[in-house]
Enzyme design. Structure first.
Site, short mmCIF file in Angstrom:
data_model
loop_
_atom_site.label_atom_id
_atom_site.label_comp_id
_atom_site.label_asym_id
_atom_site.label_seq_id
_atom_site.Cartn_x
_atom_site.Cartn_y
_atom_site.Cartn_z
N LYS A 32 -40.90 -99.40 -28.65
CA LYS A 32 -39.90 -100.04 -28.97
C LYS A 32 -40.07 -101.71 -28.78
CE LYS A 32 -35.99 -99.75 -27.03
NZ LYS A 32 -35.64 -101.33 -26.42
N ASP A 58 -35.86 -104.41 -31.70
CA ASP A 58 -34.47 -104.21 -30.78
C ASP A 58 -34.15 -105.59 -30.09
OD1 ASP A 58 -31.49 -103.22 -29.03
OD2 ASP A 58 -33.25 -102.70 -27.49
N LYS A 60 -30.34 -106.76 -31.06
CA LYS A 60 -29.40 -106.64 -30.64
C LYS A 60 -28.99 -108.11 -31.14
CE LYS A 60 -29.73 -103.85 -26.58
NZ LYS A 60 -31.42 -104.32 -26.43
N ASP A 63 -24.13 -112.84 -34.11
CA ASP A 63 -23.85 -114.29 -34.20
C ASP A 63 -22.86 -114.45 -35.25
OD1 ASP A 63 -24.31 -117.01 -34.17
OD2 ASP A 63 -26.85 -116.69 -33.30
N THR A 116 -25.07 -98.51 -22.74
CA THR A 116 -24.90 -97.32 -22.27
C THR A 116 -25.15 -97.63 -20.81
OG1 THR A 116 -27.80 -97.47 -22.39
CG2 THR A 116 -26.38 -95.40 -23.40
N ARG A 170 -33.25 -89.63 -18.88
CA ARG A 170 -33.74 -88.99 -17.68
C ARG A 170 -33.26 -88.26 -17.41
NH1 ARG A 170 -33.63 -94.08 -18.07
NH2 ARG A 170 -33.20 -95.59 -16.47
N ARG A 200 -38.21 -96.88 -18.50
CA ARG A 200 -38.84 -96.89 -17.18
C ARG A 200 -39.38 -95.31 -16.48
NH1 ARG A 200 -33.95 -100.35 -15.18
NH2 ARG A 200 -32.50 -99.31 -16.82
O1 C5P Z 1 -35.84 -98.42 -19.23
P1 C5P Z 1 -34.78 -97.52 -20.07
O2 C5P Z 1 -35.24 -96.16 -19.96
O3 C5P Z 1 -33.31 -97.80 -18.72
O4 C5P Z 1 -34.55 -98.98 -21.58
C1 C5P Z 1 -33.83 -97.97 -22.64
C2 C5P Z 1 -34.17 -99.05 -23.27
O5 C5P Z 1 -32.90 -98.86 -24.18
C3 C5P Z 1 -33.80 -100.75 -22.89
O6 C5P Z 1 -34.92 -101.21 -23.40
C4 C5P Z 1 -32.81 -101.53 -23.35
O7 C5P Z 1 -33.00 -102.10 -23.14
C5 C5P Z 1 -32.30 -100.79 -24.70
N1 C5P Z 1 -31.23 -99.74 -24.67
C6 C5P Z 1 -30.03 -99.60 -24.34
N2 C5P Z 1 -28.52 -99.51 -24.26
C7 C5P Z 1 -28.30 -99.52 -25.64
C8 C5P Z 1 -29.44 -100.19 -26.78
C9 C5P Z 1 -30.49 -100.92 -25.79
O8 C5P Z 1 -30.46 -99.51 -22.46
N3 C5P Z 1 -27.26 -99.69 -26.08
#
Ligand code: C5P
Length: 224
Positions: A32, A58, A60, A63, A116, A170, A200
């Site tokens: 992504k 991604d 998003k 506009d 999220t 997680r 992460r």
């Molecule tokens: O590091 P982590 O696992 O939290 O990353 C989640 C990824 O998913 C990030 O790149 C974030 O921008 C993306 N994302 C998100 N929630 C959404 C849409 C995209 O966390 N609703």
């Protein structure tokens, strides 16, 4: 299963992205590319990553309908296999995006329902996500980004072919950081998620490849 794991390349230099790509190799099917990396490195990096993996762009988009439709066309021309818009942009914007995406049959168009990281209560997030998922489906989109906690209800309302892409993954004792509605990989699969987005927990792991393989191998359901 590896084709259902999307690793978020949330780094800001091409060399770091490519080092992660080389480290993870064929253990995963998708990367992504989000705002941080795309703003820093642009389409050239997308083209490089695409040589070996599928790419979810991604960005998003949110506009006016015409601008979003044009941005979708640009994404389609990059050859990415998934791109997204914010469902909050409304049904005219979603319909314009879908019309533009129709020229690229290999590219899935997805709408973000509720981030999220949004602190709204889970029951409210579920209602909003369901409403936005139905709106996205009516507009002709292929699916939504939602949390694992909403995925099953969305599948029930929109049907099993309507894609659910779930960040906020997680497991074990990992820090949830800014995410609010999290779940582990097994719960994501059990809950009806088609694609798991992990950033992460893999990027910052001591051994990213092992972390990716661990996520892929998890089978026990322990919802967070
Ligand atoms: O590091 P982590 O696992 O939290 O990353 C989640 C990824 O998913 C990030 O790149 C974030 O921008 C993306 N994302 C998100 N929630 C959404 C849409 C995209 O966390 N609703």
């Amino acid at each position: 299963m590896k084709d259902r794991l999307m690793v978020a390349l949330d780094v800001n230099r091409a060399e770091d992205a490519l080092a992660m790509r080389d480290n993870l190799g064929d253990s995963i099917g998708w990367f992504k590319i989000g705002l941080r990396l795309f703003v820093a490195e642009g389409p050239a990096l997308v083209a490089t990553i695409r040589q070996q993996h599928r790419v979810f762009l991604d960005l998003k988009f949110h506009d006016i309908p015409n601008t979003v439709a044009q941005a979708i066309e640009s994404a389609g021309n990059l050859g990415v296999e998934m791109v997204n818009v914010h469902a909050g942009g409304g049904d005219a914007m979603l319909a314009a995006a879908a019309e533009s995406a129709a020229a690229f049959p290999d590219m899935k168009l997805i709408a973000v329902t509720v981030l999220t990281s949004d602190p709204m209560p889970k029951s409210q997030a579920r209602d909003v996500a369901l409403r936005r998922a139905a709106m996205a489906q009516d507009a002709g989109l292929d699916g939504v980004v939602c949390s694992v906690h909403e995925a099953a209800a969305i599948k029930q309302v929109c049907g099993s072919d309507f894609l659910t892409v779930t960040p906020g993954i997680r497991w074990g004792d990992q820090d949830v950081q800014d995410q609010k509605r999290v779940a582990d990989p097994a719960s994501a699969i059990a809950g009806g998620s088609d694609y798991l987005v992990v950033g992460r927990p893999i990027l910052h792991a001591e051994n990213p490849r092992s972390a990716a393989l661990e996520a892929l191998s998890m089978r026990e359901s322990i919802a967070a």
